[in-house]
Design a protein around this motif. Structure first.
Motif, PDB file in Angstrom:
ATOM      1  N   LYS A 243       0.841  -1.207   0.000  1.00  0.00           N
ATOM      2  CA  LYS A 243       0.000   0.000   0.000  1.00  0.00           C
ATOM      3  C   LYS A 243       0.869   1.247   0.000  1.00  0.00           C
ATOM      4  N   LEU A 244       1.916   1.214   0.842  1.00  0.00           N
ATOM      5  CA  LEU A 244       2.764   2.404   0.951  1.00  0.00           C
ATOM      6  C   LEU A 244       3.568   2.646  -0.326  1.00  0.00           C
ATOM      7  N   LEU A 246       2.379   2.059  -3.297  1.00  0.00           N
ATOM      8  CA  LEU A 246       1.413   2.763  -4.148  1.00  0.00           C
ATOM      9  C   LEU A 246       1.339   4.232  -3.747  1.00  0.00           C
ATOM     10  N   LEU A 247       1.223   4.461  -2.432  1.00  0.00           N
ATOM     11  CA  LEU A 247       1.119   5.845  -1.942  1.00  0.00           C
ATOM     12  C   LEU A 247       2.330   6.674  -2.373  1.00  0.00           C
ATOM     13  N   SER A 249       4.202   6.241  -4.984  1.00  0.00           N
ATOM     14  CA  SER A 249       4.172   6.634  -6.401  1.00  0.00           C
ATOM     15  C   SER A 249       3.096   7.676  -6.667  1.00  0.00           C
TER      16      SER A 249
END
Lengths: 474, 134
Positions: A243-244, A246-247, A249
């Protein structure tokens, strides 16, 4: 001879003459620019990796901030003359200071404390601090401190940032800017409070004009110091990492499109630190493995000392884990501000801090950490020799006491002095900028070389003042 | 939440709020129950408006969160994430781990897909584009 850092200009004539001198100073500065010192400062600003300017004697600092203004006259700076002048007005030779509450016409009030010399050094400490008194041989007691502000918000701000006007970076931010972090998994500038909000709030640990990532992290006052260290029960570790990523990017894309903004960058970094804190912080703040003897040493077994003692113990644990700058507020929200009934106020505040601070010094020493940890005790100013409301003391920024121990400090000595009634610093006056310059020096930073270009100026932590009090160094 | 974001003293006027960015704030938006609820809420709306098609879901999510469609590149990035992340969530589901859910899962929608979408929505509302006005 010393000039105040803030001067109220009285007349138009005075304004013009001062402004004229200012123009001259600009030309003088141009000449100085060829000087090697300023050239070195420029090089430091251009340099990439943070590194100390000289070998530090302190790796970490624990700053014990007695917020509200502790009375030097009742703790570390006894004045027998005040006994003789008890009940009399301030002698005319001392001038007529402008005080926060307009109390300068009030009678002089001697201390009600019982004083004793302590340790090999024989430094004076009053009976309000019996346990801290056992550590005088570790302490350099700066008895001639002075500051510029009259009120709390400005003065707390100056003690943290060098200026009574909010907006400059705090010393913690400068230190991280200068030295970087020593533990990637914890915030490197931490603030702990014990009562209410610090007057002026986050401005006191702000990064000011430095990149936003250097600001301090305020921990929670009640209960667990840090919330939400564990991911929700529906999220596993590899899932959180994914998740992080993704965050990161998403944020990188947005930040690139929105130009250079240190806020955006700080936010990106704050998530990475938050992720690493999930594994490192729970252990750092877990006090359950500390022995009963240690808890007792810090006064955690008594209701009056439990809160500040807990914060002191947390501070030691942070130091052990490489946190560089830890600030502990006692009486956060101006708890030491004894305008009336100083007996009741200071009895309480001293009780709350005496054992925890003494415990901290003992513990640091026993673990061999004191020599690399600078402990600083002080408020934003001291208190007046004349009374307020018959039983209290007004704000005194012209003369007050700060002490330091460990981290390269030569203990067992008093440095500087106030006048016979404890109103003004007269011998080796130590301005807030000097305090800052000395602290930075111990941490390996030269306050004149630590610069950051802002609005066309190479700004430094001590603005245009500051000198290292070399007597204090071991 | 208020504490993490330096709520001003309610007894005094506050002419200007402090701007702070701390790992405490990141932990709050990352791990707190309210933040997860918001993510589930957004995921439910994405399912409602975007059905089960991944591209449509991404478009609806961007529209709801940022009031704009995703660029082709963003759409691909999101698509790749959902693909990769789904595998992680599926492994978790197989080993009996608890999954994030939405209030009422539409019939025929896979629980692993929902949990993956919740995580995607959670990061959309943690991102700078959602948090900052300018």
């Amino acid at each position: 001879m010393r000039t105040p850092h803030f001067v109220n200009v009285g007349s138009r004539r005075e304004f013009l003459s001062r402004a004229g001198a200012g123009f001259g100073a600009i030309a003088f500065h141009y000449l100085l620019a060829q000087d090697s010192l300023l050239a070195a400062a420029g090089a430091a600003a251009a340099g990439a990796a943070p590194a100390p300017h000289h070998t530090p004697t302190a790796k970490s600092i624990i700053w014990l901030f007695m917020e509200g203004g502790p009375s030097h006259l009742d703790l570390f700076d006894p004045k027998p003359t005040l006994e003789k002048l008890a009940g009399q007005p301030l002698p005319p030779s001392f001038g007529r200071p402008i005080t926060a509450m307009g109390t300068a016409s009030n009678e002089l009030m001697p201390s009600k404390r019982v004083w004793k010399r302590h340790g090999q050094s024989g430094l004076w400490v009053s009976d309000w601090y019996p346990e801290i008194a056992q550590h005088v041989d570790e302490m350099a007691v700066f008895q001639g401190c002075w500051a510029d502000g009259l009120n709390h918000v400005g003065s707390v701000c100056q003690m943290n940032t060098g200026s009574i006007l909010a907006g400059r970076p705090s010393m913690g931010a400068w230190v991280i800017y200068g030295l970087g972090t020593a533990n990637e998994n914890l915030p490197t500038f931490i603030i702990l409070t014990d009562a209410g909000e610090v007057l002026g709030g986050p401005k006191n640990w702000s990064a000011g004009f430095l990149p936003a990532t250097y600001q301090g992290t305020l921990l929670r006052r009640e209960g667990t110091p840090i919330f939400h260290l564990t991911p929700p029960e529906t999220v596993g570790d590899d899932q959180q990492r994914s998740k992080l990523d993704l965050l990161a990017s998403l944020n990188r894309r947005f930040n690139a499109a929105n130009g250079e903004d240190s806020e955006l960058d700080a936010r990106l970094k704050s998530y990475e630190l938050a992720y690493r804190m999930q594994s490192a912080a729970p252990e750092a703040i877990d006090l359950t493995k500390e022995s009963e003897a240690t808890r007792k040493l810090y006064g955690m077994d008594e209701p009056e000392t439990e809160k500040f003692g807990t914060n002191c113990l947390l501070a030691r644990r942070f130091v052990e884990r490489g946190v560089r700058f830890i600030q502990l507020y006692s009486g956060s929200g101006s708890g030491w501000d004894a305008h009336e009934n100083i007996e009741a106020n200071h009895s309480k505040m001293c009780k709350q801090t005496d054992r925890p601070i003494a415990g901290l010094l003992t513990d640091l020493k026993a673990r061999g950490l004191l020599e690399s940890t600078l402990v600083v005790w002080g408020g934003e100013f001291g208190r007046t020799p004349f009374n307020e409301k018959g039983s209290g003391r007004d704000h005194n920024p012209w003369g007050f006491t700060i002490w330091m121990a460990g981290g390269g400090i030569k203990g067992g000595q008093a440095i500087g002095a106030t006048d016979e009634i404890g109103m003004k610093a007269v011998d080796t006056p130590c301005h807030v900028h000097d305090v800052h310059a000395t602290i930075l020096h111990l941490l390996g930073l030269n306050h004149k070389q630590l610069t950051y270009s802002h609005n066309g100026r190479d700004e430094r932590p001590t603005i245009v003042g500051g000198r290292v009090i070399t007597n204090a160094l071991a | 939440m208020f504490e993490a974001y330096d709520m001003p003293d309610t007894h005094e006027s506050c002419p200007r709020r402090d701007v702070t960015t701390s790992p405490i704030q990141a932990l709050t938006l990352l791990n707190s129950a309210p933040a997860m609820e918001w993510a589930s809420g957004l995921a439910a709306r994405v399912l409602e408006g975007g059905g089960q098609n991944r591209e449509t879901q991404i478009a609806v999510a961007y529209k709801l969160a940022y009031s704009r469609p995703p660029t082709a590149e963003e759409s691909k990035m999101a698509f790749d994430f959902l693909d990769r992340h789904r595998a992680i969530v599926e492994t978790r589901a197989r080993s009996g781990g608890k999954l994030a859910a939405v209030g009422a899962r539409p019939a025929g929608v896979d629980a692993v897909d929902v949990a993956t979408l919740v995580d995607f929505c959670h990061m959309l509302i943690n991102a700078n584009e959602f948090v900052y006005i300018n």
